[in-house]
Write a protein that holds these residues in place. Structure first.
Motif, PDB file in Angstrom:
ATOM      1  N   LEU A 430       0.786  -1.238   0.000  1.00  0.00           N
ATOM      2  CA  LEU A 430       0.000   0.000   0.000  1.00  0.00           C
ATOM      3  C   LEU A 430       0.817   1.287   0.000  1.00  0.00           C
ATOM      4  O   LEU A 430       0.505   2.236  -0.707  1.00  0.00           O
ATOM      5  CB  LEU A 430      -0.853   0.032   1.263  1.00  0.00           C
ATOM      6  CG  LEU A 430      -2.203  -0.635   1.234  1.00  0.00           C
ATOM      7  CD1 LEU A 430      -2.887  -0.390   2.560  1.00  0.00           C
ATOM      8  CD2 LEU A 430      -3.038  -0.083   0.092  1.00  0.00           C
ATOM      9  N   GLY A 431       1.856   1.323   0.844  1.00  0.00           N
ATOM     10  CA  GLY A 431       2.614   2.570   0.963  1.00  0.00           C
ATOM     11  C   GLY A 431       3.615   2.473   2.092  1.00  0.00           C
ATOM     12  O   GLY A 431       3.633   1.483   2.838  1.00  0.00           O
ATOM     13  N   GLY A 432       4.447   3.479   2.220  1.00  0.00           N
ATOM     14  CA  GLY A 432       5.435   3.499   3.295  1.00  0.00           C
ATOM     15  C   GLY A 432       4.757   3.586   4.649  1.00  0.00           C
ATOM     16  O   GLY A 432       3.551   3.819   4.737  1.00  0.00           O
ATOM     17  N   GLY A 433       5.551   3.404   5.692  1.00  0.00           N
ATOM     18  CA  GLY A 433       4.995   3.488   7.037  1.00  0.00           C
ATOM     19  C   GLY A 433       4.431   2.170   7.516  1.00  0.00           C
ATOM     20  O   GLY A 433       3.637   2.125   8.451  1.00  0.00           O
ATOM     21  N   SER A 434       4.842   1.066   6.859  1.00  0.00           N
ATOM     22  CA  SER A 434       4.338  -0.230   7.308  1.00  0.00           C
ATOM     23  C   SER A 434       5.080  -0.663   8.565  1.00  0.00           C
ATOM     24  O   SER A 434       6.291  -0.494   8.685  1.00  0.00           O
ATOM     25  CB  SER A 434       4.514  -1.291   6.223  1.00  0.00           C
ATOM     26  OG  SER A 434       4.148  -2.555   6.733  1.00  0.00           O
ATOM     27  N   LEU A 435       4.339  -1.238   9.514  1.00  0.00           N
ATOM     28  CA  LEU A 435       4.968  -1.735  10.743  1.00  0.00           C
ATOM     29  C   LEU A 435       4.960  -3.258  10.811  1.00  0.00           C
ATOM     30  O   LEU A 435       5.911  -3.852  11.287  1.00  0.00           O
ATOM     31  CB  LEU A 435       4.264  -1.167  11.975  1.00  0.00           C
ATOM     32  CG  LEU A 435       4.426   0.325  12.239  1.00  0.00           C
ATOM     33  CD1 LEU A 435       3.659   0.734  13.495  1.00  0.00           C
ATOM     34  CD2 LEU A 435       5.894   0.687  12.401  1.00  0.00           C
ATOM     35  N   PHE A 436       3.872  -3.879  10.337  1.00  0.00           N
ATOM     36  CA  PHE A 436       3.775  -5.318  10.554  1.00  0.00           C
ATOM     37  C   PHE A 436       3.202  -6.051   9.341  1.00  0.00           C
ATOM     38  O   PHE A 436       2.415  -5.509   8.573  1.00  0.00           O
ATOM     39  CB  PHE A 436       2.919  -5.601  11.799  1.00  0.00           C
ATOM     40  CG  PHE A 436       3.491  -4.964  13.048  1.00  0.00           C
ATOM     41  CD1 PHE A 436       4.680  -5.424  13.587  1.00  0.00           C
ATOM     42  CD2 PHE A 436       2.859  -3.885  13.647  1.00  0.00           C
ATOM     43  CE1 PHE A 436       5.228  -4.828  14.721  1.00  0.00           C
ATOM     44  CE2 PHE A 436       3.398  -3.275  14.777  1.00  0.00           C
ATOM     45  CZ  PHE A 436       4.587  -3.757  15.315  1.00  0.00           C
ATOM     46  N   ILE A 437       3.615  -7.325   9.248  1.00  0.00           N
ATOM     47  CA  ILE A 437       3.224  -8.193   8.133  1.00  0.00           C
ATOM     48  C   ILE A 437       2.866  -9.531   8.762  1.00  0.00           C
ATOM     49  O   ILE A 437       3.464  -9.908   9.754  1.00  0.00           O
ATOM     50  CB  ILE A 437       4.422  -8.284   7.161  1.00  0.00           C
ATOM     51  CG1 ILE A 437       4.109  -9.070   5.908  1.00  0.00           C
ATOM     52  CG2 ILE A 437       5.667  -8.868   7.825  1.00  0.00           C
ATOM     53  CD1 ILE A 437       5.145  -8.826   4.799  1.00  0.00           C
TER      54      ILE A 437
END
Ligand code: DHE
Length: 560
Positions: A430-437
Motif C-alpha cells: 500500500l505505501g510506506g509506514g508499514s509496521l507489521f506483516i
C-alpha cells in the motif's frame, strides 16, 4: 519565565534554574548544572520536560539523545539547529517518521515550546537500576504454592488474545471464539508486548516503564501473580522454551539502563543482570547506551537471542549455567530492532534498521548465516511472516517503514539452496509506514499494514496478497486487495490508524487494531481469512488505544 523563549534568556537569572531532583519513569534523577548560555528553564519545567521526553521521545532518540530510530539530539546538534528549528520540527514532524506532535494535538503549544528549550540543555543522566532497585520493586502477588494445580476456568486459553491497551497501561484478554473481553488487567505504562511461557500457562507483559507483569491464565479469573521493574525504560520480555527448560526462566531487556535481566520463571525473582554497554561491532568505539531490542527464545539450545541495538551485536545467552554465563557475541549490523524465526524455528531473522539489512542467525550453531540487504528502506518485520512461495519455496517476509516495498527472503538452504538468504522477490504494497506483516500456516494470504503512512486512508487500510498467485517473475508485481479496515470499524471521530494483523489459533481469522486517540473510540476488526470479508467488530469503552495483539498459541509456539 515559562512563556519566554531562549533568545530572551541568554542571561536569565540563575535562580530560575535551581538544580534539584526530577523523575524519569518514577526514578529520581539529578538535574544537570546549567551552563551560562543555556535557556532558562525552571526546576518544575525541567521535571515536566524530562517526563515528556521519557514518554514520547526517548524510545526513538535514546535517553542520552544519541539517536537510533530517531536522529541524535545531543546539544552540539540542537544548539546548532536552534530553538526555532526545534520548535517547528516538533510541531510539524517530518515525512521520515518524526510525529507531528504539535499539529496532531498530542502536545500543546506550551509543551512544544518547553521541549524545544529542553533540548537545548544537557540531558539528565538517569540513575542505574541494579539488584537492590529490582528487588525493591519485585512483588510475588500469589506464591507458586498458592496457585491453582490445574486450570480453574473454562476459557479456551490457546485462543485468548492479549491486547495491548497502550495509553491505558493495561492489557485486555479477549476470547478468540466469542470476542468477549474476559479481563482487563493493569500493567506497566504504555505496555509494549506480551509473551507466553513455553507451557502456555503464564503470560508476560512489559511496559515502556520496564514493569514486567506475570499473569496466570489458569486462575479462575486470570490475574497477575508477580511483578517487577527492571529499569526505567524497556521493550522486550521472553521466557525459556528449550526442551527441559520450559517455564524455568524469564528475561527482560531494557533501554535504560542498557542491560538485560534473567529472572526466575515462576516468581520473576531477578537472578542475573548483565549490562550491554560496550563497543560498536565494526567501529569498535564505546557506546554508553546500547539498548536491548527484541529477545527471542531458541528452540535449539538453552539460549536467549538478545539483540543489542546500537552496538549491532546479537548475543546468544546460554541460560543453562547462570553462575558461569556463556554468551556468544555475534557481529551483525546496526540498529537491531525486531525479528522472528523461520518456519523451522532454526533461523532467526532480525532487522538492522539503520542499514536496511536483515541479519540471519543459525540458532543451532549460534552463528551469523547471512546479512541480507532488503533493497527497501528501514525493514520493520515485527516477527515477520513465513509461507511457501509457489516458485521459491519457503520464504520469510518483511515490510518497510521507509517505503512501500515487501521483501521475501528464501529460508530453505536444503531444498532451495539457490534462494537461501537472498531476496527472491520484492514488490509494492500500500505505501510506506508499514509496521507489521502477517500470515499463518493455514492461510493463503499475506497481510501488510501501513500504519504510519501520512495519508489517512492508507494508514487505515491493509493490503492482502494471495500467496498462490505470487508468480516466479520478479519483474511482475503480485496484485493485492485493499481492505478498508478503518472504514469497517465505523468510527466517526478521529483519524484511527490500523495496526498489526494477528491470527486466531485456528488460522481462520485475522484481527486488526483500529488505533485511535486516547479519548476517542477505537476498535478491533476481525476479518474472515478465507473470504476477506468483515466478520466482526469488537467495540468497548475499555478498548483504549489497542495496538499489539498476541494470540496465546501462536505466540507460545512461534507461529507466524
Ligand atoms: Fe514497538 C515490538 C521497540 C514504537 C507496537 N517494538 C517491538 C520490539 C521492539 C520495539 C524492540 C521487539 C520486541 C521483541 O520482539 O522482543 N517500538 C519500539 C520502539 O523503540 C519504538 C520505535 C518507539 C517507542 O517509543 O517505543 C516503538 N511499537 C511502537 C509503537 O508506536 C507501536 C506501533 C504501538 C505501541 O503499542 O506502542 C508499537 N512494537 C509494537 C508491537 C510489537 C512491537 C505490536 C510486537 C509485534 C509482534 O508481532 O511481535
Amino acid at each position: 519565565l515559562a512563556q519566554e523563549k531562549p533568545a530572551d534568556h541568554g542571561d536569565g537569572p540563575a535562580a530560575a534554574y535551581e538544580p534539584s531532583m526530577t523523575t524519569l519513569g518514577q526514578l529520581q534523577v539529578e538535574i544537570p548544572g546549567r551552563k551560562p548560555d543555556d535557556p532558562v528553564i525552571t526546576g518544575e519545567e525541567f521535571q515536566r520536560a524530562t517526563q515528556i521526553y521519557f514518554e514520547r521521545c526517548a524510545g526513538c532518540h535514546g535517553v542520552l539523545r544519541k539517536g537510533a530510530t530517531g536522529k541524535p539530539l545531543t546539544t552540539d546538534i540542537t544548539r546548532e539547529a536552534g530553538y526555532e528549528y526545534l520548535q517547528s520540527f516538533i510541531t510539524y514532524g517530518s515525512p521520515a517518521g518524526m510525529p507531528n506532535w504539535g499539529t496532531s494535538g498530542e502536545l500543546s503549544e506550551a509543551d512544544v515550546d518547553l521541549m524545544a528549550r529542553y533540548l537545548l540543555i544537557e540531558p539528565p543522566a538517569p540513575p542505574e537500576f541494579g539488584m537492590p532497585e529490582m528487588k525493591d520493586s519485585w512483588k510475588v502477588l500469589v506464591a507458586p504454592e498458592d496457585r491453582p494445580k490445574e486450570k480453574m476456568n473454562d476459557i479456551d486459553i490457546e485462543n485468548l488474545m492479549s491486547v495491548t491497551l497502550r495509553d491505558a497501561g493495561e492489557i485486555a484478554l479477549i476470547d478468540g471464539n466469542s470476542y468477549e473481553i474476559k479481563e482487563v488487567i493493569k500493567t506497566g505504562y504504555a505496555v509494549h508486548i506480551s509473551r507466553i511461557s513455553a507451557s502456555g500457562r503464564y503470560l508476560f507483559v512489559i511496559g515502556r516503564d520496564a514493569k514486567v507483569t506475570m499473569i496466570d491464565l489458569w486462575m479462575e479469573k486470570p490475574a497477575p501473580v508477580a511483578e517487577i521493574k527492571v529499569g526505567s525504560e524497556a521493550r522486550s520480555v521472553e521466557t525459556s522454551k528449550f526442551e527441559g527448560w520450559e517455564d524455568k526462566y524469564a528475561i527482560a531487556g531494557s533501554y535504560w539502563p542498557p542491560q538485560y535481566v534473567i529472572m526466575d520463571g515462576a516468581t520473576l525473582e531477578p537472578l542475573k543482570i548483565v549490562s550491554t554497554r560496550g563497543n560498536i561491532y565494526d567501529e569498535q568505539t564505546y557506546h554508553p547506551e546500547p539498548r536491548v531490542a527484541s529477545i527471542l527464545s531458541s528452540h535449539y539450545k538453552p539460549e536467549f537471542i538478545v539483540n543489542v541495538k546500537e552496538t549491532g551485536k546479537i548475543l546468544m545467552v546460554d541460560y543453562s549455567d547462570l553462575k558461569n554465563l556463556k554468551t556468544t557475541e555475534i557481529e551483525a549490523e546496526r540498529f537491531l530492532h525486531d525479528g522472528g524465526l523461520d518456519s523451522t524455528h532454526r533461523y532467526f531473522m532480525v532487522a538492522a534498521n539503520a542499514r536496511n539489512k536483515i541479519a540471519v542467525v543459525d540458532t543451532k550453531d549460534s552463528k551469523l548465516t547471512a546479512l541480507v540487504d532488503t533493497g527497501g528502506a528501514t525493514p520493520h518485520p515485527g516477527r515477520g511472516a513465513n509461507f511457501t512461495h509457489p516458485a521459491y519455496g519457503p520464504v520469510w517476509a518483511t515490510s518497510h517503514l521507509g517505503d512501500e516495498s515487501v521483501a521475501l527472503i528464501g529460508t530453505d538452504p536444503e531444498g532451495h539452496p539457490d534462494q537461501a538468504w537472498k531476496i527472491v522477490d520484492s514488490f509494492y504494497a500500500l505505501g510506506g509506514g508499514s509496521l507489521f506483516i502477517k500470515t499463518h500456516p493455514e492461510s493463503k494470504h499475506l497481510y501488510v499494514d501501513a500504519t504510519l503512512n501520512p495519508d489517512a486512508e492508507t494508514s487505515s487500510s491493509v493490503a492482502v496478497f494471495k500467496i498462490d498467485e505470487m508468480g516466479g517473475d520478479p519483474n511482475v508485481d503480485p496484485e493485492y486487495t485493499t481492505l478498508p479496515i478503518g472504514e469497517w470499524a465505523g468510527i466517526a471521530d478521529g483519524q484511527p490508524r490500523v495496526v498489526q494483523p494477528e491470527f486466531n489459533k485456528q488460522g481462520t481469522e485475522v484481527w486488526f487494531s483500529v488505533w485511535n486517540a486516547k479519548d476517542k473510540e477505537s476498535a478491533i476488526v476481525v476479518v474472515d481469512d478465507k473470504t476477506l470479508e468483515l466478520k466482526h467488530v469488537i467495540k468497548d469503552p475499555r478498548l483504549i488505544t489497542p495496538t499489539g495483539k498476541f494470540n496465546v498459541l501462536n505466540t507460545q509456539k512461534d507461529i507466524y
